[in-house]
Scaffold this active site. Structure first.
Site, short mmCIF file in Angstrom:
data_model
loop_
_atom_site.label_atom_id
_atom_site.label_comp_id
_atom_site.label_asym_id
_atom_site.label_seq_id
_atom_site.Cartn_x
_atom_site.Cartn_y
_atom_site.Cartn_z
N ASN A 9 -0.91 6.43 -4.56
CA ASN A 9 0.29 5.82 -3.98
C ASN A 9 0.90 4.91 -5.05
O ASN A 9 0.33 3.88 -5.38
CB ASN A 9 -0.13 5.01 -2.74
CG ASN A 9 1.02 4.20 -2.16
OD1 ASN A 9 2.18 4.35 -2.54
ND2 ASN A 9 0.68 3.31 -1.23
N LYS A 11 3.51 3.17 -4.82
CA LYS A 11 4.19 2.00 -4.23
C LYS A 11 5.55 1.81 -4.91
O LYS A 11 6.23 2.79 -5.19
CB LYS A 11 3.29 0.76 -4.33
CG LYS A 11 1.91 1.00 -3.72
CD LYS A 11 1.05 -0.23 -3.60
CE LYS A 11 -0.29 0.14 -2.97
NZ LYS A 11 -1.16 -1.01 -2.76
N HIS A 96 0.53 1.88 6.39
CA HIS A 96 -0.09 1.15 5.28
C HIS A 96 -0.04 -0.35 5.58
O HIS A 96 0.89 -0.84 6.22
CB HIS A 96 0.65 1.47 3.97
CG HIS A 96 -0.08 0.96 2.77
ND1 HIS A 96 0.02 -0.34 2.35
CD2 HIS A 96 -0.96 1.57 1.93
CE1 HIS A 96 -0.76 -0.51 1.29
NE2 HIS A 96 -1.37 0.63 1.02
N GLU A 98 0.76 -2.79 3.83
CA GLU A 98 1.91 -3.56 3.32
C GLU A 98 3.07 -3.56 4.31
O GLU A 98 3.54 -4.64 4.68
CB GLU A 98 2.25 -3.08 1.90
CG GLU A 98 1.20 -3.61 0.92
CD GLU A 98 0.91 -2.73 -0.29
OE1 GLU A 98 1.71 -1.83 -0.59
OE2 GLU A 98 -0.14 -2.95 -0.93
N GLU A 165 -8.72 1.53 4.96
CA GLU A 165 -8.40 0.63 3.86
C GLU A 165 -8.62 -0.82 4.28
O GLU A 165 -7.71 -1.44 4.85
CB GLU A 165 -6.94 0.81 3.44
CG GLU A 165 -6.60 2.19 2.97
CD GLU A 165 -5.45 2.17 1.99
OE1 GLU A 165 -5.67 2.51 0.82
OE2 GLU A 165 -4.34 1.77 2.38
N GLY A 171 -5.89 -3.98 -3.85
CA GLY A 171 -5.27 -4.68 -4.97
C GLY A 171 -6.04 -5.91 -5.41
O GLY A 171 -5.55 -6.72 -6.19
N SER A 204 -9.06 -0.69 -4.07
CA SER A 204 -9.67 -0.87 -5.39
C SER A 204 -10.55 0.31 -5.83
O SER A 204 -11.60 0.12 -6.44
CB SER A 204 -10.45 -2.19 -5.46
OG SER A 204 -9.56 -3.29 -5.25
N GLY A 226 -3.28 0.86 -7.44
CA GLY A 226 -3.16 0.45 -8.84
C GLY A 226 -3.69 1.47 -9.85
O GLY A 226 -3.03 1.75 -10.85
#
Ligand code: PGA
Length: 243
Positions: A9, A11, A96, A98, A165, A171, A204, A226
């Site tokens: 992803n 992002k 998600h 976020e 998740e 992150g 992560s 990431g």
């Protein structure tokens, strides 16, 4: 065996020109990846068309980072399933943490998005997971179960992906230990009760922990943030070898 789904992803990263550079480095590195897995990239909307053109005929499948539940209409900033299908998008990420956190997305909205996705033949990747505080208070399982029950209501569980998740691992560099991630994924599998349900772990994930994560009995894939931004690192993840 359940299909393996390794998804990156991006992002809010990657212009079209950065995406082109990424793809020219990434595609040769995954050309010989084993057939048991889907290798998926979720670019920002502006780069979907570019990535789709370059990925055509390759091992890489496309995901979107969102989908709206209406066919079209006055929904500023949203995207429809039809718009995504035009670019051969196969998966769509919903729920998600976020958008749950920054835009107060509810389980009901997430369920609407996932239902519309399935109705159009897109495979929703429904994300669930607890915060640090919820885990410390011993509420993790209750929170995840509620997200599963409400988020998956009315869906065909054999045609979706659940991404577990834990929010405290996203992150932060703090990966959930593989046995604990596997335990929660196993609980999710027992609550949902669908034999072909694909369950990912996310939070992560990196080249250094992918082999161990993928050797767990109830982890069928990963959702990577990431570490999906570097073509060589994500290729190492996509080419994982079970430990
Ligand atoms: P991370 O993000 O890999 O950077 O922790 C995971 C995610 O948000 O899905």
């Amino acid at each position: 065996m359940r299909r393996r789904v390794i998804a990156g992803n991006w992002k809010m990263h990657m212009t079209c020109s950065q995406a082109r550079d990424y793809m020219s480095a990434f595609l040769p590195l995954v050309a010989d990846a084993p057939d048991d897995r889907d290798i998926v990239l979720a670019p920002p909307f502006t780069a979907i068309s570019t990535v789709a053109d370059i990925a055509a005929g390759s091992r890489v499948q496309l995901s979107s980072q969102n989908v709206h539940w209406q066919e079209n209409g006055a929904f500023t900033a949203e995207i429809s399933a039809e718009m995504l299908l035009e670019h051969k998008v196969k998966y769509t990420i919903v729920g998600h943490s976020e958008p749950r956190k920054y835009f107060s997305e509810s389980d009901e909205q997430i369920n609407h998005r996932a239902r519309t996705a399935q109705g159009h033949g897109l495979i929703p990747i429904v994300c669930v997971g607890e915060t640090d505080e919820q885990r410390e208070r011993g509420e993790a399982e209750r929170v995840i179960r509620r997200q599963i029950e409400q988020g998956l209501e009315g869906l065909d569980a054999n045609k979706l992906v659940v991404a577990y998740e834990p929010i405290w691992a996203i992150g932060t560099g703090k990966t959930c230990e593989s046995p604990e991630a596997n335990r929660i994924c196993g609980l999710i599998r027992s609550w949902v009760g669908a034999t072909d349900l694909v369950i990912q772990y996310g939070g992560s994930v990196k080249p250094g922990n992918i082999d161990e994560l993928m050797s767990m009995s109830d982890i069928d894939g990963v959702l990577v943030g990431g570490a999906s931004l570097k073509p060589d690192g994500f290729a190492r993840i996509a080419n994982y070898q079970e430990a």
